[in-house]
Design a protein around this motif. Structure first.
Motif, short mmCIF file in Angstrom:
data_model
loop_
_atom_site.label_atom_id
_atom_site.label_comp_id
_atom_site.label_asym_id
_atom_site.label_seq_id
_atom_site.Cartn_x
_atom_site.Cartn_y
_atom_site.Cartn_z
N ILE A 340 0.83 -1.21 0.00
CA ILE A 340 0.00 0.00 0.00
C ILE A 340 0.87 1.26 0.00
O ILE A 340 0.61 2.22 -0.74
N ILE A 341 1.90 1.26 0.83
CA ILE A 341 2.78 2.43 0.91
C ILE A 341 3.46 2.68 -0.44
O ILE A 341 3.48 3.81 -0.95
N GLN A 342 4.00 1.64 -1.03
CA GLN A 342 4.69 1.79 -2.31
C GLN A 342 3.72 2.22 -3.41
O GLN A 342 4.07 3.00 -4.29
N ASN A 343 2.50 1.70 -3.36
CA ASN A 343 1.50 2.08 -4.37
C ASN A 343 1.21 3.57 -4.29
O ASN A 343 1.11 4.25 -5.32
N SER A 344 1.06 4.10 -3.08
CA SER A 344 0.79 5.53 -2.93
C SER A 344 1.94 6.37 -3.47
O SER A 344 1.73 7.35 -4.19
N ILE A 345 3.16 5.99 -3.13
CA ILE A 345 4.32 6.73 -3.61
C ILE A 345 4.44 6.63 -5.13
O ILE A 345 4.79 7.60 -5.81
N TRP A 346 4.13 5.46 -5.67
CA TRP A 346 4.18 5.27 -7.13
C TRP A 346 3.26 6.26 -7.84
O TRP A 346 3.64 6.86 -8.84
N TRP A 347 2.07 6.47 -7.29
CA TRP A 347 1.13 7.40 -7.92
C TRP A 347 1.54 8.85 -7.72
O TRP A 347 1.35 9.68 -8.61
N VAL A 348 2.10 9.18 -6.56
CA VAL A 348 2.60 10.55 -6.36
C VAL A 348 3.63 10.88 -7.42
O VAL A 348 3.60 11.94 -8.06
N GLU A 349 4.55 9.94 -7.63
CA GLU A 349 5.65 10.15 -8.57
C GLU A 349 5.17 10.11 -10.02
O GLU A 349 5.60 10.90 -10.86
N THR A 350 4.27 9.19 -10.32
CA THR A 350 3.80 9.02 -11.70
C THR A 350 2.99 10.22 -12.18
O THR A 350 3.12 10.64 -13.34
N LEU A 351 2.16 10.78 -11.30
CA LEU A 351 1.27 11.87 -11.70
C LEU A 351 1.77 13.25 -11.27
O LEU A 351 1.21 14.26 -11.70
N GLY A 352 2.80 13.29 -10.43
CA GLY A 352 3.21 14.58 -9.89
C GLY A 352 2.12 15.19 -9.05
O GLY A 352 1.77 16.37 -9.19
N LEU A 353 1.55 14.41 -8.15
CA LEU A 353 0.36 14.80 -7.41
C LEU A 353 0.57 16.04 -6.55
O LEU A 353 1.68 16.32 -6.08
N GLY A 354 -0.54 16.74 -6.30
CA GLY A 354 -0.56 17.86 -5.37
C GLY A 354 -1.28 17.51 -4.09
O GLY A 354 -1.65 18.40 -3.32
N GLY A 355 -1.49 16.22 -3.85
CA GLY A 355 -2.12 15.80 -2.61
C GLY A 355 -2.82 14.46 -2.75
O GLY A 355 -3.07 13.98 -3.86
N ILE A 356 -3.12 13.86 -1.61
CA ILE A 356 -3.88 12.61 -1.53
C ILE A 356 -5.04 12.81 -0.58
O ILE A 356 -4.89 13.42 0.49
N ARG A 357 -6.20 12.33 -0.97
CA ARG A 357 -7.33 12.21 -0.05
C ARG A 357 -7.48 10.73 0.24
O ARG A 357 -7.65 9.92 -0.67
N GLN A 358 -7.38 10.36 1.52
CA GLN A 358 -7.45 8.95 1.90
C GLN A 358 -8.85 8.62 2.42
O GLN A 358 -9.33 9.22 3.40
#
Length: 647
Positions: A340-358
């Motif tokens: 789960i942790i790696q998946n979240s980081i993967w998406w932050v990096e892949t999309l250049g996210l400006g935030g996560i709503r959990q």
């Protein structure tokens, strides 16, 4: 801030799961990849990056009888630390260490069987596109536009139906069927969203939900690394992120750590005996699971904080399935935690996210959630995460925010949580008329509860969302109350979120609170719509007026340092009037809520400490200039927003 305990402790705790392990201490030499090979069914994460603070990476490898194979690899700066066999013979988990000397590139992982056969998988390490510090999250300077993608706009009808998926067909007359909205529909209308004054977009999840029904909402994911093809592709998702970035806007990704969809690919072959919670009951009663789940779950989220909670109550809350078709993930399994942790980081990096709503934040294992948020914030120190705590109790909202002094010493590492309490205070205050202050004290005291919060301005506030009745419905069709609520929302020391369609008075009058109706199609998002809210065609005068009203406030707010970070001062409601001020330097904003039906003259002597005597203030809606003297006339029920800024 906590470090990534679960990842670092994997080597210590993995034996709990009776996994056989092998260790590789071979010296590695880079071998060039001449041909990309993909013999393995699944390797996740599908690729990774160099340059993280945490140099550990754990690969999930899924393939028939892969557990009997011995993995080998040779790449400079990358070492295989351990190989973990799972309970299922069809999985391996590889612990890699990626040193500072590792370079971006591709390398082969060879899986050798005793009979001499060999499978080869090419894996890639990428260079990061920007420094970790440049991943800047949402904050109190932002205003967030929440969208249910299936119901916003259909820009690509070709992806409405995808052969092979369990739910087929588009039916816009059915509130619980798919309607065809997609990622491109959001991208296509970013001009509209930006022009309104929003600075961030939060779409509900767009990862694949290959479920037999109800797949439109996105919260029953069946693959955490795959975009739902009915919404688009990874490329169209990235295009949305890139387009937002080019406008200096942010993409917030809606993620789910608590559960997956019942038809997730791993449910047919779970890696470990405890990969999901209540797995033994699920496997025993797989044909009648709907009955069993009701026996093993509750929604008593206070067991996370309750010093008197029984272990059984806490287990049923934390481990019980959210609903019968959403298996509860067991984050106490260290391999699941890493995943789960790696998946979240993967998406932050892949999309250049400006935030996560959990989503459903309190339902997961709370120690894991602290590690999860801590891992992300360690890698991205300027990032933002908001957790959904659906509670009207400020004590629970405050508990989850980073730095809160909890008696149990718990620190969430979570920058923001959602302010359901303030949402209720605003609605109740404006709907009530019987008390001497016409109910406004509820709003006043709701904001006064900020003494309980570590950082009130980092909390996300809202009036409606994809799970709650439309605010126009909550106010029984009262446009003035709706305007007062929205203006107050945008003046508070908070991060405001507004649900798509609120700006055109969308409602759920026919069946208040019905989820399918709350997520009604946005008019103009489909070819042939007779009403088009993007262009204004066919809107009523009231709808157009509300669009303009919100646009004026949002665009003022976008450039107001006082609203973003200023001092807050409010005055207890009297005679149906409530005054809130935001102050920073030479900028003061005064927000006046008047619930009186008749005109009144407001005595300004009471507000002397604002230091506005003799100053000119502009009404940001009407552009009228007034002089702050002994009194001001308020002609109508509603909000008045005054500013000392001249432009």
């Amino acid at each position: 801030m906590k470090t990534l305990k679960l990842t670092l402790l994997t080597l210590l705790v993995a034996t709990v799961f009776s996994c056989q392990e092998t260790t590789s201490e071979e010296k590695v030499v880079s071998e060039p990849v001449t041909e990309i090979q993909n013999d393995i069914e699944k390797v996740e994460p599908p690729h990774w990056w160099i340059g993280f603070k945490n140099q550990n990476l754990q690969l999930l490898v899924k393939h028939p009888n892969i557990g009997k194979a011995t993995p080998k690899m040779s790449y400079q700066g990358v070492s295989v630390i351990k190989v973990h066999k799972a309970d299922s013979p069809n999985y391996l988990f590889l612990d890699l260490e990626i040193s500072e000397t590792a370079k971006a590139g591709q390398f082969n992982i060879k899986f050798q069987h005793e009979d001499g056969s060999e499978l080869i998988q090419t894996y890639e390490l990428k260079s990061r596109e920007k420094p970790a510090e440049d991943y800047v999250g949402f904050d109190s300077s932002d205003a967030i536009y929440l969208i249910t993608p299936d119901r916003f706009a259909n820009a690509n009808p070709k992806n409405d139906e995808i052969e092979g998926l369990l739910q087929q067909g588009i039916d816009r007359t059915d509130n619980y069927a798919r309607h065809g909205g997609d990622i491109q529909g959001i991208t296509k209308h970013l001009d509209y969203i930006e022009d309104l004054g929003f600075t961030a977009v939060w779409p509900c999840p767009v990862l694949i939900n290959d479920m037999p029904n109800g797949s439109y909402h996105g919260y029953a994911m069946t693959d955490f690394y795959k975009v739902d093809p009915r919404f688009g592709t990874l490329e169209t998702y990235r295009e949305l992120a890139d387009n937002l970035r080019s406008r200096d806007m942010k993409l917030i990704m809606d993620q789910v750590a608590n559960h997956c969809g019942l038809y997730h690919w791993w449910m047919e072959d779970l890696p470990f005996k405890d990969w999901v919670n209540y797995q033994e009951l699920y496997e025993e009663h797989i044909d009648n699971w709907d009955w069993k789940v009701t026996k093993t779950s509750n929604h008593r989220r206070t067991t996370n904080q309750d010093p008197y909670a029984s272990k059984s109550d806490h287990r049923e809350m934390a481990d019980g399935w959210f609903v019968s078709d959403m298996p509860d993930l067991n984050q106490r399994n260290p391999f699941m935690a890493n995943y789960i942790i790696q998946n979240s980081i993967w998406w932050v990096e892949t999309l250049g996210l400006g935030g996560i709503r959990q989503d459903t934040y309190p339902y997961s294992d709370k120690d894991f959630m602290s590690d999860w948020a801590g891992a992300i914030m360690t890698e991205y120190p300027n990032f933002s995460i908001v957790g959904e705590e659906w509670s009207y109790n400020p004590l629970l909202i405050g508990y989850w925010q980073e730095g809160h002094h909890n008696n149990d010493k718990y620190n969430s590492n979570l920058k923001s949580t959602m302010d359901f309490a303030m949402q209720k205070h605003i609605v109740d205050a404006l709907n009530e008329y019987e008390s001497w202050d016409q109910g406004l004290v509820k709003m006043y005291e709701g904001l006064a509860n900020d003494f309980a919060y570590t950082s009130p301005k980092d909390i996300m506030v809202f009036l409606d969302n994809h799970d709650k009745s439309r605010v126009f419905t909550e106010f029984k069709g009262d446009i003035t109350n709706t305007k007062m609520a929205l203006s107050y929302l945008l003046m508070m020391p908070r991060i405001p979120q507004i649900y798509y369609g609120t700006e055109i008075l969308m409602d759920d009058f026919d069946n208040p609170g019905d989820h399918g109706l709350i997520r009604t199609d946005f008019p103009g998002g489909w070819e042939g719509d007779t009403v088009n809210a993007f262009s204004g065609e066919g809107l009523t005068a009231a709808q157009k007026d509300m669009q303009v009203y919100l646009k004026q406030i949002l665009n003022y707010r976008k450039n107001s340092k006082a609203i973003h970070n200023g001092k807050t001062m409010h005055f207890a409601p009297e005679d149906g009037v409530y005054v809130l001020a935001r102050i920073l330097g030479n900028e003061t904003i005064v927000h006046i809520i008047n619930k009186n039906e008749n005109p009144l003259e407001l005595d300004l002597d009471r507000f002397e400490e604002l230091g506005l005597d003799g100053k000119s203030l502009k009404n940001i809606i009407s552009d009228e200039i007034i002089i702050w003297d002994t009194s001001i006339k308020i002609a109508n029920k509603g909000s008045v927003i005054l500013t000392t800024k001249s432009n």
